[in-house]
Write an enzyme that holds these catalytic residues in place. Structure first.
Site, PDB file in Angstrom:
ATOM      1  N   CYS A   1       0.825  -1.221   0.000  1.00 22.84           N
ATOM      2  CA  CYS A   1       0.000   0.000   0.000  1.00 22.84           C
ATOM      3  C   CYS A   1       0.854   1.264   0.000  1.00 22.84           C
ATOM      4  O   CYS A   1       0.653   2.151  -0.850  1.00 22.84           O
ATOM      5  CB  CYS A   1      -0.960  -0.015   1.185  1.00 22.84           C
ATOM      6  SG  CYS A   1      -0.195  -0.318   2.801  1.00 22.84           S
ATOM      7  N   PHE A   2       1.819   1.379   0.912  1.00 27.02           N
ATOM      8  CA  PHE A   2       2.728   2.522   0.875  1.00 27.02           C
ATOM      9  C   PHE A   2       3.438   2.584  -0.469  1.00 27.02           C
ATOM     10  O   PHE A   2       3.586   3.657  -1.071  1.00 27.02           O
ATOM     11  CB  PHE A   2       3.775   2.410   1.978  1.00 27.02           C
ATOM     12  CG  PHE A   2       3.410   3.048   3.286  1.00 27.02           C
ATOM     13  CD1 PHE A   2       2.888   4.336   3.345  1.00 27.02           C
ATOM     14  CD2 PHE A   2       3.614   2.378   4.482  1.00 27.02           C
ATOM     15  CE1 PHE A   2       2.576   4.937   4.549  1.00 27.02           C
ATOM     16  CE2 PHE A   2       3.299   2.965   5.695  1.00 27.02           C
ATOM     17  CZ  PHE A   2       2.777   4.252   5.733  1.00 27.02           C
TER      18      PHE A   2
END
Length: 332
Positions: A142-143
């Site tokens: 996600c990051f």
């Protein structure tokens, strides 16, 4: 060339492993409403036998599925791994998956390219063509998704030649469903904290993608992750020194994203509420002298996880990649 479905109904037959966590619940929410998906099973060791809505309570009235105690992969087209990190490799060492079954893995086990596996890194904005013919997909972190979409047009034009400083704030769902000291409401609410400064595991896949896009390794990427006092979403700031005029930089972003269905360059400042509960990624740039500020935001559970996974499934099976993913953010 995308894979051709062989079942008579021309539906994508789906199996889900590890369906009881946050990503499993969001994946079920998407696929229950996906017009071309037929969920054959969702497996969970901890919740076997229970109705899906009893665990993912927002799905009450939407499905009669129960969590399966056993699973079989011979009559499905694609298998989603919603395991914790490290468990995908362990699972595959103990089980054989039929050759015809595509795998989309949401863990980090196969994100780094290696002669030991054939997983394609599933960032459509970078690897769409390879995804379309892949047997196995390693879905990005996600990051990593948020940060890469902020930097990708710069890498394509060779501008990551000085240190990039990234700060990114994530919601509590990014830590998974299992409670921990830093996910309890009483600790997380009205609070911000730093974790894994300089050493976050997503740095490796970010550097891999930026090297691919730039044709050479980028300069140092300094990444400071922060925990935010909210449930879902990621908001990242990225600072790069460059003498390239802002107008030219904005042209690079339009060149990269104007034809993308979910990633959009915005001429005005962005905020996280614009993307929460959607599969969108928004990017904005501004300059002060030689300092370029890039801001990017996504929903960590959707574009940062299962929304992107379904987007990849659509690409693999030759569907319009927006199928089942036209989700709208809240108006407030």
């Amino acid at each position: 060339m995308a894979f051709t479905l062989t079942n008579s109904a021309d539906m994508i037959r789906v199996g889900i492993l590890g369906g009881a966590g946050y990503t499993g619940g969001e994946l079920l929410r998407l696929l229950i409403n996906h017009p071309e998906a037929d969920i054959r099973f969702t497996h969970s060791e901890s919740q076997a036998g229970r109705e899906v809505w009893q665990v993912h309570e927002g799905l009450i009235g939407d499905t009669s599925l129960r969590f399966a105690e056993e699973w079989r992969a011979d009559d499905i087209d694609v298998l989603f791994f919603c395991f914790g990190h490290g468990k995908s490799r362990e699972f595959l060492s103990q089980h054989s998956i039929p050759e015809h079954v595509r795998i989309i893995d949401l863990a980090q086990d196969f994100r780094i390219a290696s002669p030991e596996h054939d997983y394609v890194y599933g960032l459509p904005e970078l690897n769409r063509e390879a995804i379309s013919t892949a047997r196995h997909i390693a879905n990005p972190g996600c990051f990593a998704t948020c940060i890469q979409l902020g930097l990708l047009p710069l890498a394509r034009h060779g501008l990551l030649n000085q240190e990039v400083v990234v700060n990114a704030l994530t919601g509590s769902t990014g830590a998974g469903q299992k409670p921990s000291a830093t996910t309890h409401y009483s600790w997380r609410t009205d609070n911000v904290s730093v974790y894994k400064a300089f050493t976050h595991q997503h740095l490796a896949e970010i550097r891999q993608s930026m090297t691919q896009a730039q044709g050479c390794a980028p300069a140092e990427i300094t990444f400071i992750p922060l925990r935010g006092s909210f449930a879902r979403g990621i908001f990242a700031t990225e600072v790069i020194h460059t003498t390239t005029p802002l107008s030219e930089i904005e042209d690079y972003y339009h060149e990269s994203y104007d034809k993308e269905p979910f990633t959009h360059y915005c001429s005005q400042p962005i905020d996280m509420k614009q993307v929460v509960n959607t599969n969108k990624a928004l990017v904005h740039c501004e300059k002060d002298g030689d300092r370029l500020l890039v801001t990017a935001c996504i929903d960590n559970l959707l574009k940062g996880a299962v929304g992107q996974a379904v987007q990849n499934m659509n690409i693999m099976f030759g569907l319009d990649e927006t199928t089942g993913l036209r989700l709208k953010p809240s108006a407030f």
